[in-house]
Scaffold this active site. Structure first.
Site, short mmCIF file in Angstrom:
data_model
loop_
_atom_site.label_atom_id
_atom_site.label_comp_id
_atom_site.label_asym_id
_atom_site.label_seq_id
_atom_site.Cartn_x
_atom_site.Cartn_y
_atom_site.Cartn_z
CB SER A 40 30.89 45.35 33.83
OG SER A 40 31.79 46.11 34.57
CG ASN A 43 27.59 42.00 41.87
OD1 ASN A 43 28.30 42.84 41.31
ND2 ASN A 43 27.73 40.72 41.70
CB CYS A 44 27.45 46.72 45.60
SG CYS A 44 28.91 45.69 45.41
CG ASN A 278 50.92 30.04 32.01
OD1 ASN A 278 51.44 31.06 32.48
ND2 ASN A 278 51.58 29.16 31.30
CE LYS A 439 43.14 67.51 72.37
NZ LYS A 439 42.52 67.72 73.69
P1 FAD Z 1 30.74 38.01 40.50
O1 FAD Z 1 30.68 39.48 40.53
O2 FAD Z 1 29.65 37.22 41.15
O3 FAD Z 1 30.87 37.55 39.01
C1 FAD Z 1 30.99 36.23 38.63
C2 FAD Z 1 30.32 36.04 37.28
O4 FAD Z 1 30.81 34.81 36.75
C3 FAD Z 1 28.81 35.90 37.38
O5 FAD Z 1 28.16 36.89 36.59
C4 FAD Z 1 28.52 34.50 36.82
O6 FAD Z 1 27.38 34.46 36.01
C5 FAD Z 1 29.76 34.20 36.02
N1 FAD Z 1 30.06 32.77 35.95
C6 FAD Z 1 30.14 31.88 36.97
N2 FAD Z 1 30.48 30.67 36.52
C7 FAD Z 1 30.62 30.78 35.19
C8 FAD Z 1 30.95 29.86 34.17
N3 FAD Z 1 31.22 28.59 34.45
N4 FAD Z 1 30.99 30.31 32.89
C9 FAD Z 1 30.73 31.61 32.60
N5 FAD Z 1 30.40 32.52 33.52
C10 FAD Z 1 30.36 32.11 34.80
N6 FAD Z 1 30.56 43.75 48.04
C11 FAD Z 1 31.02 44.87 48.63
O7 FAD Z 1 32.23 45.01 48.81
N7 FAD Z 1 30.16 45.86 49.03
C12 FAD Z 1 28.81 45.76 48.85
O8 FAD Z 1 28.06 46.67 49.20
C13 FAD Z 1 28.31 44.57 48.26
N8 FAD Z 1 26.98 44.43 48.08
C14 FAD Z 1 26.51 43.30 47.46
C15 FAD Z 1 25.15 43.15 47.26
C16 FAD Z 1 24.67 42.03 46.63
C17 FAD Z 1 23.18 41.88 46.44
C18 FAD Z 1 25.55 41.02 46.18
C19 FAD Z 1 25.03 39.79 45.48
C20 FAD Z 1 26.91 41.14 46.37
C21 FAD Z 1 27.40 42.28 47.02
N9 FAD Z 1 28.78 42.44 47.24
C22 FAD Z 1 29.24 43.57 47.85
C23 FAD Z 1 29.74 41.40 46.85
C24 FAD Z 1 30.38 41.71 45.50
O9 FAD Z 1 29.38 41.92 44.56
C25 FAD Z 1 31.27 40.54 45.11
O10 FAD Z 1 32.29 40.43 46.07
C26 FAD Z 1 31.90 40.71 43.74
O11 FAD Z 1 30.94 40.90 42.76
C27 FAD Z 1 32.73 39.47 43.41
O12 FAD Z 1 33.21 39.53 42.12
P2 FAD Z 1 33.52 38.18 41.31
O13 FAD Z 1 34.05 38.60 40.00
O14 FAD Z 1 34.30 37.25 42.14
O15 FAD Z 1 32.11 37.47 41.16
#
Ligand code: FAD
Length: 551
Positions: A40, A43-44, A278, A439
């Site tokens: 948690s 990233n942003c 599922n 407006k």
């Molecule tokens: P993630 O947040 O990437 O999480 C996935 C996690 O799964 C990772 O920690 C990874 O280690 C883990 N994982 C992967 N494979 C496995 C596995 N096989 N086993 C166990 N763990 C695993 N979005 C916005 O809307 N606005 C922003 O300003 C913005 N800024 C960003 C800036 C940066 C530098 C980055 C990198 C991203 C940004 N984003 C932004 C995008 C946003 O962070 C992502 O869209 C969001 O985090 C996606 O969530 P997620 O859960 O899909 O993936």
């Protein structure tokens, strides 16, 4: 017997799903598996941590494994990777530093996200070429930026992360070059709008190279890299940030029995369920659909991952909720400006026009953030795109200092509900001089769009001016002589708006007339008057303000 839920990936999508699952299922066993050390995390916020705007590393960690355990009773297993999923037998295989073991599940949620692309460009494996995805990546970049605090960085890729990182490195005092392979940065924006942002980036001392990709990297020594571009141009850097896009982190699903798309995205139905019963998926790794066109699409944005996570937790808990698709809304800070976009831009509509089967039109307005007589009002550019058939909103983009976020969020809401330019006019919004105008910018955009929709007004863009002048159009600048003297379009004549009616004899009914004023408003008033008198007339969209902003 209590149910057992496993979630892969502990950041945006995964952590949201886990917490919502717990709220709806107090007795379930919930296991969250995360490959990295943190869950948690923000990233942003990473580019701003690199730049020092976010000073405290701890602030990036919204939740720690132990807090997650204490508050939600979720079994968080960090530094643990799911290496394989057996969909048929409902099992996952997990590897940590000590062992590999299996867990079975009643429902599995995949939120593995997307990882930065690292194509096989010669020299790409240099230790001084970085990508940015998680907190350890940010730590490394922050460290090297500190080491070369008056050195040179090259950022490859003009997407959101590339630009935010370039800005933050520049703010730290580094010499920064930003390289983009296509003619313009930031795909969600049209060329006229993005030109404003490119100007802003260059004016803050970033060397912006457009339309030139990387051919190869070569390490000169452990502190210096040479980057050769497709054009043959060579640039040097102490380190490079590669930010050229992402791809789904889904290799571990290859033989799982779960259907993946061509580029590795997890395919899901409208309940966000994968091809396996599922097993659900959310976030950057999934292929969902565009709510306007119905086409398959994938978008890596935090809000989507969070929304999808909640929906999946609801569905696993028996709620049967359908996902409504994505419209694509995004925002970023570019030095002193804010840029935001929602829905379709012209580039996309020209590409996908056939799918819509209809033409589009757009209105450029140049509103102020609040009443001009109240101190601090700032102008911004708003481009509202709508269907030429029925006035349905298709998208919008805005750039400026204030009110950009609020305005685009309003358009996004109207778009979400399938609204039209008339809905923009009728939105009843809050107003007092320090906050908006009677407006509101969005109401004004609706009025201007309606005039264009009904052919009461025909705006032209600054980029079309040159052609118009060459084909003999007469340019009339309606501003005061004082403003005209300060700057004007070459070849324009100055007739202030209030004097135009008295000077009609100076105009030629056989020549096309282009009107320009401060922001487009007087131009529109005079356009109607001249049309009524039989002149062929058009207005420069957004007037001189917009032209100067864009060119
Ligand atoms: P993630 O947040 O990437 O999480 C996935 C996690 O799964 C990772 O920690 C990874 O280690 C883990 N994982 C992967 N494979 C496995 C596995 N096989 N086993 C166990 N763990 C695993 N979005 C916005 O809307 N606005 C922003 O300003 C913005 N800024 C960003 C800036 C940066 C530098 C980055 C990198 C991203 C940004 N984003 C932004 C995008 C946003 O962070 C992502 O869209 C969001 O985090 C996606 O969530 P997620 O859960 O899909 O993936």
């Amino acid at each position: 017997m209590s149910k057992k839920f496993i979630i892969v990936g502990g950041v945006a999508g995964g952590a949201t799903t886990a917490a919502r699952l717990r709220r709806l299922n107090e007795d379930a066993e919930i296991i969250l598996i995360e490959r990295g050390a943190d869950i948690s995390f923000a990233n942003c916020g990473l580019p701003y941590y690199i730049g020092g705007v976010i000073e405290n590393r701890e602030n990036l960690l919204a939740m720690t494994p132990s807090r997650f355990k204490n508050i939600f009773n979720i079994d968080v297993r960090t530094l643990s990777e799911v290496t394989k999923v057996d969909a048929k037998n409902k099992k996952v295989f997990i590897k940590n530093s000590d062992s590999t073991y299996e867990e079975n599940f009643d429902a599995l949620v995949l939120s593995p996200g997307a990882k930065p692309l690292r194509p096989p460009i010669p020299g790409i494996d240099s230790k001084n070429i970085f990508t940015l995805r998680n907190v350890p990546d940010a730590d490394e970049i922050k460290k090297i930026a500190g080491k070369f605090s008056d050195g040179k960085a090259v950022v490859i890729g003009g997407g959101f992360v590339g630009i935010e990182t370039a800005e933050n490195l520049r703010e730290r005092g580094l010499e920064v070059t930003l390289v983009e392979a296509v003619p313009h940065i930031l795909a969600p924006f049209d060329d006229d709008i993005v030109a404003i942002l490119e100007k802003e980036i260059s004016s803050h001392g970033i060397n912006l190279i457009l339309n030139d990709g990387v051919k190869n990297f070569s390490e000169l020594d452990d502190k210096n890299l040479k980057i050769t571009l497709s054009s043959g141009k060579e640039i040097s850097a102490n380190f490079v940030i590669l930010s050229i896009g992402v791809r789904p982190d889904t290799e571990f699903l290859k033989d799982s029995g779960i259907e993946l798309g061509e580029r590795g995205h997890i395919l899901v139905d409208e309940y966000m369920q994968t091809s396996a019963k599922n097993i659900f998926a959310v976030g950057d790794s999934v292929m969902t659909f565009d709510s306007l066109t119905g086409n398959k699409t994938s978008l890596a944005l935090a809000g989507l991952a969070n929304r999808q996570g909640r929906l999946v937790a609801d569905n696993i808990s028996g709620k049967n909720k359908k996902y409504r698709g994505v419209i694509g809304s995004s925002i970023l800070k570019v030095f002193d400006l804010t840029a935001a976009a929602t829905g379709k831009n012209e580039k996309i509509l020209q590409r996908e026009g056939k799918i819509f089967g209809e033409d589009y039109k757009f209105a450029i307005t140049y509103p102020t953030s609040h009443a001009t007589y109240y101190p601090g009002a700032e102008s911004f550019v708003l481009k509202t795109i709508f269907s030429a058939k029925d006035g349905k909103i298709l998208g919008a983009q805005a750039v400026g200092k204030n009110s950009v976020d609020k305005t685009i969020d309003l358009v996004a809401s109207v778009l979400h509900f399938g609204g039209t330019i008339q809905d923009l006019q009728e939105l009843e919004l809050t107003y007092a001089p320090p906050f908006s105008s009677a407006k509101a910018p969005i109401n004004m955009a609706g009025y201007v769009a309606e005039n264009i929709f009904e052919n009461l007004s025909e705006p032209i863009l600054p980029k079309d001016l040159k052609n118009k002048i060459e084909s003999g159009a007469m340019i009339i600048d309606l501003r005061s002589p004082k403003l005209f003297e300060k700057s004007h379009i070459e070849g324009a004549i100055n007739i202030p708006a209030e004097k135009l009616r008295a000077n009609l004899d100076k105009l030629d009914k056989n020549r096309e007339i282009i009107l320009t004023c401060k922001t487009g408003l007087n131009g529109y008033f005079m356009e109607q008057m001249l049309r009524g008198k039989g002149f062929k007339v058009k207005t420069l969209a957004g007037g001189n303000a917009y032209k100067n902003f864009v060119i």
